[in-house]
Write a protein that holds these residues in place. Structure first.
Motif, mmCIF file in Angstrom:
data_model
loop_
_atom_site.group_PDB
_atom_site.id
_atom_site.type_symbol
_atom_site.label_atom_id
_atom_site.label_comp_id
_atom_site.label_asym_id
_atom_site.label_seq_id
_atom_site.Cartn_x
_atom_site.Cartn_y
_atom_site.Cartn_z
ATOM 1 N N LYS A 181 22.657 -83.496 -22.919
ATOM 2 C CA LYS A 181 21.375 -83.746 -22.273
ATOM 3 C C LYS A 181 20.361 -84.286 -23.270
ATOM 4 O O LYS A 181 20.212 -83.778 -24.370
ATOM 5 N N LYS A 235 16.410 -84.936 -23.671
ATOM 6 C CA LYS A 235 15.152 -84.522 -23.030
ATOM 7 C C LYS A 235 14.244 -85.702 -22.699
ATOM 8 O O LYS A 235 13.401 -85.599 -21.811
ATOM 9 N N LYS A 255 9.373 -81.982 -15.493
ATOM 10 C CA LYS A 255 10.297 -83.110 -15.473
ATOM 11 C C LYS A 255 9.748 -84.237 -14.591
ATOM 12 O O LYS A 255 8.877 -84.009 -13.740
ATOM 13 N N ASP A 309 15.360 -88.210 -13.082
ATOM 14 C CA ASP A 309 14.590 -87.047 -12.636
ATOM 15 C C ASP A 309 14.551 -85.921 -13.657
ATOM 16 O O ASP A 309 13.642 -85.092 -13.642
ATOM 17 N N ASP A 310 15.554 -85.857 -14.553
ATOM 18 C CA ASP A 310 15.637 -84.760 -15.521
ATOM 19 C C ASP A 310 14.930 -85.060 -16.835
ATOM 20 O O ASP A 310 15.106 -84.328 -17.820
ATOM 21 N N THR A 311 14.131 -86.123 -16.891
ATOM 22 C CA THR A 311 13.378 -86.451 -18.108
ATOM 23 C C THR A 311 12.263 -85.432 -18.318
ATOM 24 O O THR A 311 11.444 -85.206 -17.419
ATOM 25 N N TYR A 312 12.220 -84.810 -19.493
ATOM 26 C CA TYR A 312 11.143 -83.874 -19.832
ATOM 27 C C TYR A 312 9.919 -84.677 -20.289
ATOM 28 O O TYR A 312 9.961 -85.356 -21.312
#
Length: 622
Positions: A225, A227, A559, A599-602
């Protein structure tokens, strides 16, 4: 031009399996040879003489010249070699192994030009990289001129600024690579693939596993993953994708150089092709005529329809893709499609499922140039010769990036369809191996390539290309990912280019008072706007939604998908009908042109990487 190979193809059990064939069972190899026989039978029934594609043999140095042009570095040689400052920004972002690859090609071109007694000045290859450190702008990443030969250099900033730090895989990253915990199945996208290969070159770790068995033998490769978000092909703006292409070409070449595999782009001599119709029409021309019917389409309409026709019945049909349609019927359908497809009068009820599958494979084979392109077909084939499966996957990743958009989009639709066929393997008996064996001859045996008599050495090539096909199907989601180290190099290029532009603007300000006043006013206006947004808060725009703007407080766990969901939850009298899967948060400006975020971008991590970006929610352009 017909090549009857069927008589030369021995029984599946009669040849010696060695090397990459060890993991392929006898039945699956039989599938390969039977498919090859079907192909030659189809060509034999086609009495129209086909013009074989002629691969042009390049002159000395011509390949390297073409390579430098493709990499956007044509001003490093020839008459414009003295004006190479434009390339200095680009060269400053290259890794040690990438610089070595460029230096090697420039040196070859230089020697060739000296032999030709060219009149223009030919720079010494060492001077090209020395210019990075001697230039007044100091735009380089701190690599010494000998960075391509030594591993003792550090990546240092020369302009005194403390901007976001980008991991480029230089020598400072060697210790990072060594310290970073990883498994054999983790694909590291943060460090240059060639740098990883150079560090592991003398290691015995990661040897390709060779042994019998089923589909489960392929490693379960995964992407750890990130970030700051995963970047897929199609997520970046065209101006940044152009930079990605150049970097991917240099990186692939550097990887092949490190691994001792020859990388040569092939070049096709121009031949006359059909300018209308369905089969045997260049992909670009086919899309051009299809877009008149369906604006914006990226996949040939006939290709889409054939896949839909196969799926309309059921994907559970035993032997789907392997069992051919009746050759004479397929030929008749092909001719009828040519006459009636665009008129909309073709009767699809007459097309049996196996006939549709044969027509789909025929379409791929009849393309005037391979779907994997003349330039890179051999490089795709040579992936089988790389030492480890991880390196094979890395090379395929870069090759997919290098494909023209039309070829890449069509290949993606094909691979997705093949995976859906495999998903029904319990019923149709078409495992990953079986599908790869059947499809490999259609993508890799092309008129003009490999048209000699089948010899023992070609068995290894057959099994090897089938394994490459297997890789492309199994890891297709990974292959459409742009490595983070390349995205970071693009960010670095954009940052350095902006510095240069600012200096140019400063010069113009001194000459034009009006321009100075205007820029000063804009700067004051921007400062006043910035005060509206507190520290740790970003302003997100959403012109297509009911709520068009919102201040978002950044937190450690926030996110990109959370921000989109928050906007979509804001209902009003004039509710926008866009759904969650139709809109995305975009990072725009700063050190990137435009990037669609997963969508999972911090968001806090990404904000720290690109604090000057603007944030916009909008539909993704097809």
């Amino acid at each position: 031009m017909n090549h009857d190979h069927s008589k030369k193809i021995p029984d599946g059990a009669s040849f010696d399996r060695s090397g990459s064939q060890d993991s392929l069972d006898e039945l699956s190899m039989d599938d390969y040879w039977k498919e090859l026989e079907n192909i030659h039978e189809t060509r034999g029934n086609n009495h129209e003489e086909r013009l074989a594609l002629v691969v042009k043999e390049p002159d000395e140095g011509e390949l390297e010249e073409e390579w430098l042009k493709e990499a956007g570095l044509s001003n490093l040689f020839g008459e414009s070699s003295g004006d190479s400052l434009e390339s200095m920004v680009f060269l400053s972002t290259l890794t040690r192994t990438q610089k070595a690859a460029v230096e090697k090609r420039v040196e070859t071109v230089t020697q060739t030009m000296r032999k030709r007694n060219k009149q223009h000045q030919i720079p010494d290859v060492r001077d090209i990289f020395r210019l990075q450190n001697d230039s007044k702008g100091k735009v380089c990443d701190g690599s010494e001129p000998s960075a391509v030969r030594t591993s003792e250099n550090k990546n240092e900033a020369h302009d005194g600024t403390k901007g976001p730090k980008f991991s480029l895989g230089t020598d400072e990253q060697k210790s990072l690579l060594e310290d970073m915990p990883s498994s054999d199945t983790d694909i590291n996208l943060e460090i240059s693939f060639a740098e990883q290969a150079a560090n592991l070159k003398d290691s015995s770790a990661g040897k390709m596993y060779k042994g019998g068995g089923g589909d489960t033998l392929l490693p379960n490769f995964r992407l750890p993953k990130d970030k700051t978000g995963t970047t897929k092909i199609g997520d970046l703006a065209p101006q940044d994708m152009k930079k990605v292409y150049s970097l991917a070409l240099i990186e692939l070449t550097a990887l092949y150089d490190i691994l001792g595999t020859e990388f040569k782009q092939q070049k096709a001599a121009k031949i006359k092709t059909k300018d209308s119709g369905l089969f045997g029409v260049p992909l670009s021309l086919l899309l051009e005529q299809d877009q008149k019917k369906v604006p914006g389409t990226k996949i040939p309409l006939i290709f889409q329809k054939l896949i839909a026709q196969i799926e309309e019945t059921t994907l559970e049909t035993e032997g789907l893709l392997r069992i051919p349609g009746v050759a004479t019927r397929v030929k008749g359908l092909c001719q009828e499609l040519e006459a009636k497809f665009y008129e909309g009068t073709f009767n699809w009820e007459n097309v049996k499922q196996h006939d549709a599958a044969s027509l789909l494979k025929l379409f791929i084979r009849e393309l005037p140039q391979p779907l994997l392109t003349v330039e890179y077909l051999k490089a795709f084939q040579d992936v089988q010769n790389l030492p480890t499966r991880k390196q094979q996957l890395q090379a395929l990743n870069l090759l997919v990036i290098l494909l023209p958009e039309a070829n890449r989009d069509t290949l993606k639709v094909l691979l997705e369809f093949l995976q859906r066929v495999i998903d029904h393997r319990d019923k149709n008996k078409m495992t990953l191996k079986n599908v790869a064996m059947v499809m490999a001859p259609n993508l890799f045996t092309f008129h003009g390539f490999g048209s000699k008599t089948i010899e023992q050495s070609e068995f290894a090539m057959a099994a090897g290309t089938a394994n490459v096909m297997r890789f492309m199907i199994q890891y297709q989601k990974l292959l459409w990912t742009i490595p983070k180290f390349i995205v970071n190099q693009v960010r670095k290029q954009n940052t350095e280019s902006q510095k240069k532009e600012k200096k140019d603007k400063a010069m113009k300000k001194l000459l034009k008072k009006m321009a100075y006043d205007r820029e000063k006013h804009e700067k004051q206006e921007k400062t006043s706007n910035d005060t509206d947004v507190p520290q740790g808060v970003i302003r997100v725009q959403a012109p297509h939604l009911s709520k068009v703007s919102m201040a978002i407080q950044l937190t450690e766990e926030l996110k990109a998908g959370d921000i989109v969901a928050r906007f979509l939850s804001q209902k009003s009298g004039n509710v926008q009908t866009l759904k969650k899967e139709e809109v995305f948060l975009y990072e725009i400006g700063g050190n990137i042109g435009e990037r669609c975020l997963d969508d999972d971008t911090y968001m806090k991590d990404l904000y720290q990487l690109n604090p000057n970006a603007e944030w916009v929610i909008k539909p993704k352009q097809s």
